[in-house]
Design a protein around this motif. Structure first.
Motif, short mmCIF file in Angstrom:
data_model
loop_
_atom_site.label_atom_id
_atom_site.label_comp_id
_atom_site.label_asym_id
_atom_site.label_seq_id
_atom_site.Cartn_x
_atom_site.Cartn_y
_atom_site.Cartn_z
N SER A 11 0.84 -1.20 0.00
CA SER A 11 0.00 0.00 0.00
C SER A 11 0.87 1.24 0.00
CB SER A 11 -0.90 -0.01 1.24
OG SER A 11 -1.44 1.27 1.49
N CYS A 22 0.19 2.97 3.35
CA CYS A 22 0.78 2.31 4.51
C CYS A 22 2.30 2.16 4.43
CB CYS A 22 0.16 0.91 4.68
SG CYS A 22 -1.62 0.89 4.94
N HIS A 23 2.81 1.89 3.24
CA HIS A 23 4.20 1.46 3.12
C HIS A 23 5.10 2.41 2.32
CE1 HIS A 23 1.94 -2.60 3.29
NE2 HIS A 23 2.19 -2.16 4.51
N SER A 30 -5.13 -1.16 0.17
CA SER A 30 -5.91 -0.69 1.31
C SER A 30 -7.22 -0.13 0.79
CB SER A 30 -5.16 0.41 2.08
OG SER A 30 -5.29 1.67 1.43
N ASP A 41 -5.37 5.42 -2.69
CA ASP A 41 -4.18 4.58 -2.53
C ASP A 41 -3.72 4.06 -3.90
OD1 ASP A 41 -2.13 3.06 -1.59
OD2 ASP A 41 -3.35 1.74 -0.33
N THR A 76 6.07 3.55 8.00
CA THR A 76 4.98 2.64 7.67
C THR A 76 3.93 2.61 8.79
OG1 THR A 76 6.27 0.82 8.61
CG2 THR A 76 6.36 1.13 6.22
N THR A 77 2.72 2.28 8.39
CA THR A 77 1.62 2.15 9.35
C THR A 77 0.95 0.79 9.15
OG1 THR A 77 -0.21 2.94 7.97
CG2 THR A 77 1.19 4.61 9.02
N MET A 78 0.07 0.45 10.06
CA MET A 78 -0.73 -0.77 9.94
C MET A 78 -2.19 -0.43 9.70
SD MET A 78 1.01 -3.39 12.66
CE MET A 78 2.68 -3.97 12.40
N PHE A 79 -2.41 0.71 9.06
CA PHE A 79 -3.76 1.11 8.68
C PHE A 79 -4.46 -0.02 7.94
CE2 PHE A 79 -6.21 2.91 5.02
CZ PHE A 79 -7.33 3.32 5.73
N ASN A 80 -5.69 -0.25 8.29
CA ASN A 80 -6.50 -1.28 7.63
C ASN A 80 -6.04 -2.69 7.98
OD1 ASN A 80 -7.90 -0.91 4.24
ND2 ASN A 80 -8.85 -0.75 6.23
N HIS A 103 2.25 -6.01 6.94
CA HIS A 103 3.47 -5.23 6.87
C HIS A 103 4.50 -5.96 6.01
CE1 HIS A 103 4.50 -1.51 8.74
NE2 HIS A 103 5.65 -1.93 9.20
N TYR A 150 0.25 -6.66 14.67
CA TYR A 150 -0.90 -5.76 14.50
C TYR A 150 -1.75 -5.73 15.77
CZ TYR A 150 -5.58 -4.30 13.06
OH TYR A 150 -6.79 -3.68 12.98
#
Length: 390
Positions: A271, A274-275, A319, A324, A354-358, A362, A385
């Motif tokens: 994503s 996210c990434h 995502s 996105d 980076t996030t762990m949205f949705n 990862h 997560y």
């Protein structure tokens, strides 16, 4: 590309990292300055033993987590700077820092007594704002009008407050040595009287000395000239991107191909939101290995530029954020589900942001060693997560 490497995966190439470290070491040694790593761009601590081989064992830190990481994994106290310290975190900064720079006079006045009362050897600095930056993207410009970053000249008297031993400025972002030269001219013009009063000057980050077209000879000349004018000042640079510039890539896989109103989108198992957040924030278009970027902006659905190639795709992330997606690339042959897509130069400002949205999985993190072997440094799981949530 080897099938045993998980997808998605950030892959750091050791040989390319060593190339950058060798170049930065040469600049450091020839210019007679300190160059330290900025964790905000790169903080893969399992690679730090390689950094120490080249004498890089110090970093800048803007949080207590970064400061503790510097102390534990690089082996040296950090050069700390935060836009604002708190009563809770300042003692921790003190524990793990050799230098602490304050963003405002009020912060210095509030927390310097803690340092003075301690037995710790901590050198205090003040961030200044020269009100100049070549950075055009507002999100990354620390000197825009009304910026919260640093103290402007009119806020200072004729003498720096007692206890201030250094000054810090940060005006650059993936910039040239000539942009640093312009900054230094303004700093000396506005803050020159204070340079006689300090022991060190931190010139911040954004010095992209490992970029192919960067004039390192001019940078060395510039730094040596400054040191000749102010031989009592220790000069510090804290680039982040320069260390990890073009040292690796993000490996992804096509998981679906969808078409709507003449636009064909290849959806990958990673994503951008996210990434690869800078691709949306900056924004900029990453290079895809083996593909030709068509253009930057989103075209009209009937654009001839999109239809000019039978193998042109927009790349979409996995995502549920509608935006996105980025770009249009032309591939030499039609993409198929299961094809791997490699985004070049994806080691700096990626793994740290980076996030762990949705709950999007990862990417793994790996290093390709000089002998060609690939070591998986980290895989992320559902537990990673879940443990971020409460």
């Amino acid at each position: 590309m080897r099938d045993d490497i998980p997808s998605p995966c950030y892959i750091l190439e050791e040989e390319l990292l060593r190339r950058n470290l060798a170049l930065i070491k040469t600049v450091r040694d020839r210019a007679g300055v300190d160059i330290i790593l900025a964790f905000k761009a790169f903080a893969l601590w399992k690679t730090f033993p390689i950094f120490r081989e080249y004498g890089f064992d110090t970093s800048t830190a803007s949080s207590v987590n970064e400061a503790q990481l510097a102390y534990e994994e690089l082996g040296s106290p950090a050069h700390a700077y935060s836009p604002a310290y708190t009563d809770d975190n300042f003692p921790v900064f003190m524990q793990y820092s050799s230098h602490i720079t304050f963003n405002s006079l009020s912060q210095f006045e509030r927390y310097y007594p803690f340092i003075k009362a301690s037995e710790l050897e901590i050198s205090c600095g003040l961030r200044i704002n020269p009100e100049y930056s070549p950075v055009e993207t507002a999100l990354y410009n620390p000197c825009s009008p009304g910026s919260r970053m640093g103290v402007v000249r009119e806020m200072l008297g004729n003498k720096l407050p007692d206890g201030i031993e250094g000054l810090h400025f940060h005006t650059l972002c993936e910039s040239t040595s000539y942009a640093l030269e312009e900054t230094l001219d303004i700093v000396e013009s506005k803050f020159g009287q204070y340079l006689k009063q300090i022991r060190w000057l931190n010139m911040g980050g954004g010095h992209l000395m490992t970029r192919k077209d960067y004039d390192t000879e001019h940078l060395i000349f510039l730094l040596k000239s400054f040191r000749n004018r102010y031989p009592h000042i220790k000069v510090i640079l804290e680039p982040g991107s320069a260390f990890a510039w073009q040292t690796g890539y993000l490996l992804t896989t096509v998981v679906d191909i969808v078409e709507n109103k003449g636009i064909t989108t290849a959806i990958i198992d990673a994503s951008f939101a996210c990434h690869l957040p800078d691709c949306l924030e900056m924004p900029y278009q990453p290079e895809i290995r083996g593909a030709l970027q068509i253009h930057h902006s989103e075209p009209d659905c009937n654009s001839e530029r999109v239809e000019s190639s039978a193998h042109t795709y927009r790349i979409g992330g996995n995502s549920c954020l509608s935006g996105d997606f980025i770009g249009y690339w032309s591939f030499p042959s039609p993409l198929q589900i299961g094809d791997r897509i490699i985004f070049e130069d994806m080691l700096h400002y990626t793994t740290v942001k980076t996030t762990m949205f949705n709950g999007v999985p990862h990417p793994a993190i790996a290093v390709k060693h000089k002998d060609g072997s690939v070591e998986i440094l980290r895989r992320y799981s559902y537990e990673d997560y879940k443990n971020r949530m409460c």
